[in-house]
Design an enzyme around this catalytic site. Sequence first.
Site, PDB file in Angstrom:
ATOM      1  N   CYS A 109       0.815  -1.213   0.000  1.00 30.64           N
ATOM      2  CA  CYS A 109       0.000   0.000   0.000  1.00 30.64           C
ATOM      3  C   CYS A 109       0.848   1.262   0.000  1.00 30.64           C
ATOM      4  O   CYS A 109       0.320   2.354   0.148  1.00 30.64           O
ATOM      5  CB  CYS A 109      -0.904   0.018   1.235  1.00 30.64           C
ATOM      6  SG  CYS A 109      -2.045  -1.365   1.316  1.00 30.64           S
ATOM      7  N   ARG A 132      -7.061   4.165  -2.179  1.00 31.41           N
ATOM      8  CA  ARG A 132      -7.116   2.759  -1.781  1.00 31.41           C
ATOM      9  C   ARG A 132      -6.964   2.604  -0.273  1.00 31.41           C
ATOM     10  O   ARG A 132      -7.720   1.861   0.367  1.00 31.41           O
ATOM     11  CB  ARG A 132      -6.012   1.990  -2.498  1.00 31.41           C
ATOM     12  CG  ARG A 132      -5.940   0.524  -2.106  1.00 31.41           C
ATOM     13  CD  ARG A 132      -4.684  -0.102  -2.635  1.00 31.41           C
ATOM     14  NE  ARG A 132      -4.652  -1.528  -2.362  1.00 31.41           N
ATOM     15  CZ  ARG A 132      -3.594  -2.287  -2.576  1.00 31.41           C
ATOM     16  NH1 ARG A 132      -2.486  -1.749  -3.048  1.00 31.41           N
ATOM     17  NH2 ARG A 132      -3.631  -3.578  -2.303  1.00 31.41           N
TER      18      ARG A 132
END
Length: 293
Positions: free
Chosen positions: A192, A238
């Site tokens: 991430c 995200r």
Amino acid sequence: MTTSAPMADRSPPRSWSMLLAPPALGLAVLFLPTLWELSQTVWQSEEQGHGPIVLAVTAWLLWQQRADLVAAVGPRAGALGWAVLGFGLLLYVLGRSQDILLFEVGAMIPLLAGSLALLFGWALVRRAAFPLLFLVFMVPLPAAIIDALTGPLKQVVSSIAEEILYRAGYPVARTGVILSVGQYQLLVADACSGLNSMFSLSALGLLYLYLVRHRQVWRNAVLLLSILPIAFFANVVRVMILVLVTYHYGDEAGQGFIHGAAGMVLFIVALALLTGLDSLLGLGARLTGRTRA
């Protein structure tokens, strides 16, 4: 009595199957074991999961260009072609023997380019330049580079996500790369951080530019420069989605199917932003043209 000029030395293949068979067979012998190992290891990770997609897109691009490639067959390359092929073989042997994926997978590019040059000439290699260079995105990044770059990126991504969610009224706080929301804590992992998504999204952006092929240099330049910022913003989205899902539906939901689906959201957001920007640039170009007219 007139005499005709001698025909230029041309490579014999004139069909797509004859054109592709020799280099494909040679590369298959070398790289099928490598591709099998990749499918069982790094391609199963979220960070390098785009590898088989890049390989499939490259094959598709070459197939789409098959008529142009056959037409581009010309005089075979000389010493430079052997040099490129030799460099690729050296890179492959070094990577295979020392278990260095960067060299082993990266060797596919000079090996394929050198083989095509020796068999069919540099004109064909130039015609296939983009598909060949697109294979760069299939090369796994070394762990040392990932570790060095993901730290700062994780800090920035988690900081921006925290600030946006806090201003939206959510009880979120950050300690380093750990986001706390309600009773839950989420670690912003390497996947991430944005580095790997920037790598794969850069591939998506370049492929988009190649397919649309705008004539305006400035338009292509703006889209090219926007790829990394768009990829970074999509990655922030995200992380925010994962935080919100965890906060509203619990840790199991945030780490389950939704975690994988968030990766698809990342690509959808990035592609939507890129095509949206392209549409705005096209609209601006048309309005500017009408004003000048």
